[in-house]
Design an enzyme around this catalytic site. Sequence first.
Site, PDB file in Angstrom:
ATOM      1  N   ASP A   1     -15.643   1.152   7.508  1.00 59.23           N
ATOM      2  CA  ASP A   1     -14.733   0.538   6.516  1.00 59.23           C
ATOM      3  C   ASP A   1     -15.344  -0.716   5.887  1.00 59.23           C
ATOM      4  O   ASP A   1     -15.320  -0.883   4.664  1.00 59.23           O
ATOM      5  CB  ASP A   1     -13.411   0.114   7.182  1.00 59.23           C
ATOM      6  CG  ASP A   1     -12.519   1.286   7.509  1.00 59.23           C
ATOM      7  OD1 ASP A   1     -13.054   2.407   7.656  1.00 59.23           O
ATOM      8  OD2 ASP A   1     -11.303   1.080   7.626  1.00 59.23           O
TER       9      ASP A   1
ATOM     10  N   SER B   1      -7.310  -1.447   4.338  1.00 61.22           N
ATOM     11  CA  SER B   1      -6.790  -2.727   3.821  1.00 61.22           C
ATOM     12  C   SER B   1      -7.339  -3.920   4.601  1.00 61.22           C
ATOM     13  O   SER B   1      -7.658  -4.961   4.012  1.00 61.22           O
ATOM     14  CB  SER B   1      -5.256  -2.746   3.857  1.00 61.22           C
ATOM     15  OG  SER B   1      -4.796  -2.655   5.184  1.00 61.22           O
ATOM     16  N   SER B   2      -7.505  -3.765   5.916  1.00 66.67           N
ATOM     17  CA  SER B   2      -7.992  -4.918   6.698  1.00 66.67           C
ATOM     18  C   SER B   2      -9.454  -5.207   6.391  1.00 66.67           C
ATOM     19  O   SER B   2      -9.856  -6.370   6.275  1.00 66.67           O
ATOM     20  CB  SER B   2      -7.752  -4.716   8.196  1.00 66.67           C
ATOM     21  OG  SER B   2      -8.408  -3.565   8.638  1.00 66.67           O
TER      22      SER B   2
ATOM     23  N   VAL C   1      -0.819  -1.525   3.391  1.00 64.41           N
ATOM     24  CA  VAL C   1      -1.306  -2.013   4.693  1.00 64.41           C
ATOM     25  C   VAL C   1      -1.094  -0.947   5.778  1.00 64.41           C
ATOM     26  O   VAL C   1      -0.072  -0.265   5.786  1.00 64.41           O
ATOM     27  CB  VAL C   1      -0.554  -3.318   5.067  1.00 64.41           C
ATOM     28  CG1 VAL C   1      -0.901  -3.767   6.489  1.00 64.41           C
ATOM     29  CG2 VAL C   1      -0.904  -4.410   4.074  1.00 64.41           C
TER      30      VAL C   1
ATOM     31  N   ALA D   1     -10.945  -4.603   3.533  1.00 64.33           N
ATOM     32  CA  ALA D   1     -11.029  -5.155   2.174  1.00 64.33           C
ATOM     33  C   ALA D   1     -10.671  -6.647   2.156  1.00 64.33           C
ATOM     34  O   ALA D   1     -11.369  -7.446   1.524  1.00 64.33           O
ATOM     35  CB  ALA D   1     -10.119  -4.372   1.229  1.00 64.33           C
TER      36      ALA D   1
END
Length: 304
Positions: free
Chosen positions: A140, A96-97, A90, A99
């Site tokens: 992202d 990560s956010s 994280v 995903a």
Amino acid sequence: MQAITCSAPGKIYLFGEHAVVYGESAICCAVDLRTRVQASSNDTILISSDQGDTGLDHDRYPYISSVIEEMSKMTDIKGVKLRIDSDIPVGSGLGSSAAVTIATIQALNLLFGCNLGPEDIATLGHSIERKIQGAASPTDTYVSTMGGVVIVPVKKKLNIIDCGIVIGNTGKFSSTRQMVSDVALLKKRYPEMIDPILSTIGRISMTGEELVIKQEYRPIGELMNINQGLLDAISVSGPELADLIYAARSAGAYGAKITGAGGGGCMIALSQLPDMEKVASAITRAGGEAIVTRITEHGVRVEH
Ligand code: PMV
């Protein structure tokens, strides 16, 4: 009980971070580190992960809670149970956010029959990231949805790079917002020097596109090293990142550079598959957490 598990990947920047903020090209790749979200019908809302169990909770699970709220506007979500597992560290620039947001959208989309297509999922994911982070690039969420190797801002998909990717996490916190505003300040003070650096980074991405298509990995590595020199010139590298980058290059990587905002977070090394473990050991010895992975063509998908 109906249940579905969806997963979405994290990402790295092969070239072009920071310059992309000013409209230059960047090449971003989905990596085989995934966040899985299992959604099942339930009377109430329940979100669970290693961080504990809760209902709708914008402090603990801002992205998941916002996805539930946004998708409640499309369909009647009285309750749902969500279980989250992730391979992606994280807050280290690996997406990560994005995903978790994209995997949650797709899980609810399929469980509740919302008929969202990939473009809708990427757009909704981006609007949720923007709402939570204040500003967020669409890269992202787009790459996590579509997978593969993508040149932005045109959003053209390139072929997969069949090499090893070794990620080195410095474990040092860095704020993307702060790094982007530091570069903006430098650009304002020295436009005649910083503007050409940013446009050269853009040119690296364009040249890189041709090399990715031709699968010429050694020159891709060379361009990564040039890109790193320019990132250093705009002050987004640092001693922790540099140690890992030089360790990876000395261990035989084709090239190594920061991925994402810099200042801390992660670096990446492109390596021949047989050399991956050697590169990973060098990164570990230099004080980083090494993660061995590959570029993946699989964006958000259902897990069986
Ligand atoms: O560190 P990350 O993964 O948030 O990437 C930041 C990339 C930047 O180009 C520095 C900023 C952006 O929004 O594109």
